[in-house]
Each structure stands twice: as structure tokens, then as C-alpha cells.
Design a protein around this motif. Sequence first.
Motif, PDB file in Angstrom:
ATOM      1  N   MET A  98       0.863  -1.309  -0.053  1.00 18.05           N
ATOM      2  CA  MET A  98      -0.028  -0.034  -0.032  1.00 18.05           C
ATOM      3  C   MET A  98       0.832   1.206   0.037  1.00 18.05           C
ATOM      4  SD  MET A  98      -3.117  -1.054   2.723  1.00 18.05           S
ATOM      5  CE  MET A  98      -3.877   0.740   2.471  1.00 18.05           C
ATOM      6  N   THR A  99       2.015   1.233   0.675  1.00 14.65           N
ATOM      7  CA  THR A  99       2.892   2.413   0.848  1.00 14.65           C
ATOM      8  C   THR A  99       3.547   2.523  -0.381  1.00 14.65           C
ATOM      9  OG1 THR A  99       3.246   1.988   3.218  1.00 14.65           O
ATOM     10  CG2 THR A  99       4.767   3.417   2.109  1.00 14.65           C
ATOM     11  N   PHE A 100       4.204   1.466  -0.896  1.00 12.76           N
ATOM     12  CA  PHE A 100       4.770   1.481  -2.220  1.00 12.76           C
ATOM     13  C   PHE A 100       4.062   2.161  -3.342  1.00 12.76           C
ATOM     14  CE2 PHE A 100       5.785  -0.320  -6.339  1.00 12.76           C
ATOM     15  CZ  PHE A 100       7.077   0.192  -6.599  1.00 12.76           C
ATOM     16  N   LEU A 101       2.902   1.509  -3.610  1.00 15.86           N
ATOM     17  CA  LEU A 101       1.883   1.699  -4.874  1.00 15.86           C
ATOM     18  C   LEU A 101       1.315   3.293  -4.745  1.00 15.86           C
ATOM     19  CD1 LEU A 101      -0.159  -1.539  -5.179  1.00 15.86           C
ATOM     20  CD2 LEU A 101       1.802  -0.729  -6.644  1.00 15.86           C
ATOM     21  N   SER A 102       1.050   3.457  -3.136  1.00 15.30           N
ATOM     22  CA  SER A 102       0.525   4.974  -3.146  1.00 15.30           C
ATOM     23  C   SER A 102       1.871   6.003  -3.711  1.00 15.30           C
ATOM     24  CB  SER A 102       0.352   5.218  -1.849  1.00 15.30           C
ATOM     25  OG  SER A 102      -0.791   4.797  -1.342  1.00 15.30           O
ATOM     26  N   ALA A 103       2.896   5.667  -3.302  1.00 16.87           N
ATOM     27  CA  ALA A 103       4.053   6.376  -3.723  1.00 16.87           C
ATOM     28  C   ALA A 103       4.083   6.525  -5.085  1.00 16.87           C
ATOM     29  CB  ALA A 103       5.320   5.975  -3.029  1.00 16.87           C
ATOM     30  N   ALA A 104       4.072   5.215  -5.955  1.00 12.70           N
ATOM     31  CA  ALA A 104       4.186   5.215  -7.349  1.00 12.70           C
ATOM     32  C   ALA A 104       3.172   5.745  -8.085  1.00 12.70           C
ATOM     33  CB  ALA A 104       4.113   3.569  -7.611  1.00 12.70           C
ATOM     34  N   VAL A 105       1.973   5.899  -7.562  1.00 14.10           N
ATOM     35  CA  VAL A 105       0.986   6.698  -8.193  1.00 14.10           C
ATOM     36  C   VAL A 105       1.420   8.140  -8.082  1.00 14.10           C
ATOM     37  CG1 VAL A 105      -1.606   7.387  -8.077  1.00 14.10           C
ATOM     38  CG2 VAL A 105      -0.909   5.202  -7.732  1.00 14.10           C
ATOM     39  N   LEU A 106       1.496   8.766  -6.770  1.00 17.17           N
ATOM     40  CA  LEU A 106       1.962  10.086  -6.895  1.00 17.17           C
ATOM     41  C   LEU A 106       3.384  10.457  -7.669  1.00 17.17           C
ATOM     42  CD1 LEU A 106       1.676  10.613  -3.000  1.00 17.17           C
ATOM     43  CD2 LEU A 106       0.107  11.608  -4.907  1.00 17.17           C
ATOM     44  N   LEU A 107       4.377   9.460  -7.540  1.00 18.33           N
ATOM     45  CA  LEU A 107       5.405   9.720  -8.719  1.00 18.33           C
ATOM     46  C   LEU A 107       5.074   9.864 -10.061  1.00 18.33           C
ATOM     47  CD1 LEU A 107       8.291   9.648  -9.247  1.00 18.33           C
ATOM     48  CD2 LEU A 107       8.343   7.267  -9.200  1.00 18.33           C
ATOM     49  N   ASN A 108       4.062   8.940 -10.588  1.00 18.38           N
ATOM     50  CA  ASN A 108       3.602   9.173 -11.857  1.00 18.38           C
ATOM     51  C   ASN A 108       2.701  10.366 -12.211  1.00 18.38           C
ATOM     52  OD1 ASN A 108       4.686   6.794 -13.610  1.00 18.38           O
ATOM     53  ND2 ASN A 108       4.073   5.768 -11.694  1.00 18.38           N
ATOM     54  N   LEU A 109       2.250  10.887 -11.508  1.00 20.82           N
ATOM     55  CA  LEU A 109       1.335  12.024 -11.682  1.00 20.82           C
ATOM     56  C   LEU A 109       2.022  13.596 -11.441  1.00 20.82           C
ATOM     57  CD1 LEU A 109      -2.006  11.179  -9.494  1.00 20.82           C
ATOM     58  CD2 LEU A 109      -1.809  11.082 -12.086  1.00 20.82           C
ATOM     59  N   ALA A 110       3.154  13.339 -10.824  1.00 14.68           N
ATOM     60  CA  ALA A 110       4.104  14.333 -10.597  1.00 14.68           C
ATOM     61  C   ALA A 110       4.370  14.817 -12.209  1.00 14.68           C
ATOM     62  CB  ALA A 110       5.068  14.248  -9.669  1.00 14.68           C
ATOM     63  N   PRO A 111       4.244  16.463 -12.409  1.00 22.25           N
ATOM     64  CA  PRO A 111       4.722  16.860 -13.438  1.00 22.25           C
ATOM     65  C   PRO A 111       6.263  16.895 -13.771  1.00 22.25           C
ATOM     66  CG  PRO A 111       4.108  18.558 -12.038  1.00 22.25           C
ATOM     67  CD  PRO A 111       3.620  17.384 -11.495  1.00 22.25           C
ATOM     68  N   GLY A 112       6.691  16.880 -14.834  1.00 24.01           N
ATOM     69  CA  GLY A 112       8.247  16.671 -15.090  1.00 24.01           C
ATOM     70  C   GLY A 112       8.568  16.568 -16.590  1.00 24.01           C
ATOM     71  N   LEU A 163      -1.158   2.276 -16.232  1.00 21.42           N
ATOM     72  CA  LEU A 163      -2.312   2.663 -15.779  1.00 21.42           C
ATOM     73  C   LEU A 163      -2.782   4.001 -15.900  1.00 21.42           C
ATOM     74  CD1 LEU A 163      -2.576  -0.126 -13.157  1.00 21.42           C
ATOM     75  CD2 LEU A 163      -3.329  -0.411 -15.454  1.00 21.42           C
ATOM     76  N   ILE A 164      -1.821   4.970 -15.486  1.00 18.28           N
ATOM     77  CA  ILE A 164      -2.091   6.247 -15.571  1.00 18.28           C
ATOM     78  C   ILE A 164      -2.102   7.165 -16.942  1.00 18.28           C
ATOM     79  CG2 ILE A 164      -1.343   8.491 -14.337  1.00 18.28           C
ATOM     80  CD1 ILE A 164      -0.650   6.938 -11.938  1.00 18.28           C
ATOM     81  N   GLU A 165      -0.805   6.635 -17.462  1.00 19.85           N
ATOM     82  CA  GLU A 165      -0.536   7.717 -18.847  1.00 19.85           C
ATOM     83  C   GLU A 165      -1.562   7.318 -19.876  1.00 19.85           C
ATOM     84  OE1 GLU A 165       3.673   7.143 -19.121  1.00 19.85           O
ATOM     85  OE2 GLU A 165       4.177   8.317 -17.125  1.00 19.85           O
ATOM     86  N   PRO A 166      -1.751   6.120 -20.311  1.00 24.12           N
ATOM     87  CA  PRO A 166      -2.637   6.027 -21.576  1.00 24.12           C
ATOM     88  C   PRO A 166      -4.105   6.860 -21.558  1.00 24.12           C
ATOM     89  CG  PRO A 166      -1.552   3.907 -20.757  1.00 24.12           C
ATOM     90  CD  PRO A 166      -1.436   4.735 -19.711  1.00 24.12           C
ATOM     91  N   PRO A 167      -4.475   6.945 -20.391  1.00 24.90           N
ATOM     92  CA  PRO A 167      -6.090   7.613 -20.397  1.00 24.90           C
ATOM     93  C   PRO A 167      -5.463   9.090 -20.518  1.00 24.90           C
ATOM     94  CG  PRO A 167      -5.905   6.146 -18.634  1.00 24.90           C
ATOM     95  CD  PRO A 167      -4.495   6.241 -19.178  1.00 24.90           C
ATOM     96  N   LEU A 168      -4.366   9.582 -19.998  1.00 22.79           N
ATOM     97  CA  LEU A 168      -4.131  11.300 -20.360  1.00 22.79           C
ATOM     98  C   LEU A 168      -3.686  11.126 -21.931  1.00 22.79           C
ATOM     99  CD1 LEU A 168      -1.577  11.642 -17.378  1.00 22.79           C
ATOM    100  CD2 LEU A 168      -4.279  12.101 -17.461  1.00 22.79           C
ATOM    101  N   VAL A 169      -3.004  10.313 -22.550  1.00 28.55           N
ATOM    102  CA  VAL A 169      -2.751  10.449 -23.831  1.00 28.55           C
ATOM    103  C   VAL A 169      -3.975  10.343 -24.787  1.00 28.55           C
ATOM    104  CG1 VAL A 169      -1.506   9.302 -26.050  1.00 28.55           C
ATOM    105  CG2 VAL A 169      -0.377   9.240 -23.800  1.00 28.55           C
ATOM    106  N   LEU A 170      -4.844   9.585 -24.363  1.00 30.15           N
ATOM    107  CA  LEU A 170      -6.181   9.511 -25.175  1.00 30.15           C
ATOM    108  C   LEU A 170      -7.053  10.665 -25.091  1.00 30.15           C
ATOM    109  CD1 LEU A 170      -7.540   5.956 -24.557  1.00 30.15           C
ATOM    110  CD2 LEU A 170      -6.247   6.634 -26.576  1.00 30.15           C
ATOM    111  N   LEU A 171      -6.897  11.571 -23.854  1.00 30.43           N
ATOM    112  CA  LEU A 171      -7.635  12.674 -23.501  1.00 30.43           C
ATOM    113  C   LEU A 171      -6.766  13.940 -24.656  1.00 30.43           C
ATOM    114  CD1 LEU A 171      -9.949  14.413 -22.299  1.00 30.43           C
ATOM    115  CD2 LEU A 171      -8.311  14.623 -20.160  1.00 30.43           C
ATOM    116  N   GLY A 172      -5.663  13.861 -24.145  1.00 32.81           N
ATOM    117  CA  GLY A 172      -4.783  14.934 -24.950  1.00 32.81           C
ATOM    118  C   GLY A 172      -5.026  14.778 -26.485  1.00 32.81           C
ATOM    119  N   ALA A 173      -5.041  13.521 -27.059  1.00 29.74           N
ATOM    120  CA  ALA A 173      -5.218  13.107 -28.363  1.00 29.74           C
ATOM    121  C   ALA A 173      -6.737  13.722 -28.841  1.00 29.74           C
ATOM    122  CB  ALA A 173      -5.261  11.914 -28.825  1.00 29.74           C
ATOM    123  N   ARG A 174      -7.532  13.535 -28.021  1.00 31.99           N
ATOM    124  CA  ARG A 174      -8.962  14.054 -28.295  1.00 31.99           C
ATOM    125  C   ARG A 174      -9.096  15.684 -28.590  1.00 31.99           C
ATOM    126  NH1 ARG A 174     -14.059  11.404 -27.125  1.00 31.99           N
ATOM    127  NH2 ARG A 174     -13.652   9.138 -27.049  1.00 31.99           N
TER     128      ARG A 174
END
Length: 212
Positions: free
Chosen positions: A10-24, A165-176
Motif C-alpha cells: 500500500m505504501t509503495f503503490l501510493s508513492a508510485a501513483v504520486l510519482l507518476n502524477l508529478a509533472p516533469g 495504468l495512469i498515462e494512456p488515459p491522459l494520452v487519449l484525452l490529449g489526443a481528443r
Amino acid sequence: MLDYTLTHWMTFLSAAVLLNLAPGPDMAFILGQTARHGRRGGVAAMLGVWSGAGGHVIMAALGLSAILATSALAFSLVKWIGAAYLVWLGIQALRGAGDGESTATPAAILRPGAIYRQGVLVSLLNPKVAIFFLAFLPQFVVDGAGPASLQLALHGALIIAVAALIEPPLVLLGARLAGALRGQRRLGAWLERGLGALFIGLGMRLALSGRS
């Protein structure tokens, strides 16, 4: 082997989600290529960034990232190459916007393979990512759960899996959104200028960054 508690996951996956949502730079590159080249460009950029991140995971598991963390020369060399590459991408975007054409015109479209290679370089040439993995992953190494290198590789791979899991929906939204604006040449040119300025700014920030 590789036996962890529920709290650990739970700790690791929470950190991984926040990491992937952080802008960079990685996220900016993916969304930027999606806006410029549509879904195919976004997917190619995403796969390239994931491949570059996989390289960082391998380096962390093998201990090679420690070289960047301990050697000022190695860190500076990779940092300046990465910063120059981001600035170059920004300049290319600004030049593409100079004629006021839409970002989706055939002349502006790169092949997915070229975008993929750019994504790999954007990720690999950021020494801050290497040092982050070196600092982040060992926190989840558990004594007795298996070889440290295997644990580092596992958790690093899972970070990329979370990104999948996180980035493909963002790509689809951005493409639209990009498709809806495709006919707006003036707006497309300003978007291109904005992306160019963003990449130049990220390159400058990387150039001014330190190892800490």
C-alpha cells in the motif's frame, strides 16, 4: 522470496501513483507529442519514456546509478547533455510554429520511431531520475525478501507498470483535445510555441539543478 506485507504494498503503490502524477520532463514530453502528433505520437513518446525509465531501473539494480550520485563529473556531463537536448527540442518546436501552420500538418509530423527515440533520450539523459530511483527504490528493500538487486528491479518495474495504468488515459484525452483544435492554425501555432517554451524552461531548470 519476494514476500511483502500488505502495508508495504500500500505504501509503495501510493508513492508510485504520486510519482507518476508529478509533472516533469517525461510527462511534458508525452503530452507535448500527443498535442503535436495525436494519439500515435503520444503512444510512441510514452513507450520511449517507459524504455528510458527501464534503463534507469536496470542501472539502479546494478548499482550504476551510484556513479551519477557520487561523481560530480559524470552527473554534470549527463545533466548538460540532457539539458541541451531538451532545449534543442524546444527550439525545434518554436521553429515549427514560426510559419503559423497547425501542429498537425503533414510536414510537422514525425514518424513514431523518431518520437520513441526522443522519449528514450529525454528519460535517460535526466540524471535526476537516476538519482531519484537510487534514493527511492532502496527504501522498499526488505531484509530476507530476496537479493537486493532483484527487489530493486521488481519495484522499479512496478513503477513503470503503474505508469502504464495512469498515462494512456491522459494520452487519449490529449489526443481528443488536439483533434478538436486541429483546424485552428493560429491556436496550433501558439500551442507549439508554448510547448517549445516549456521544453526550453525544463532544459534550463535541469542545467541549473544539483545532485541533491
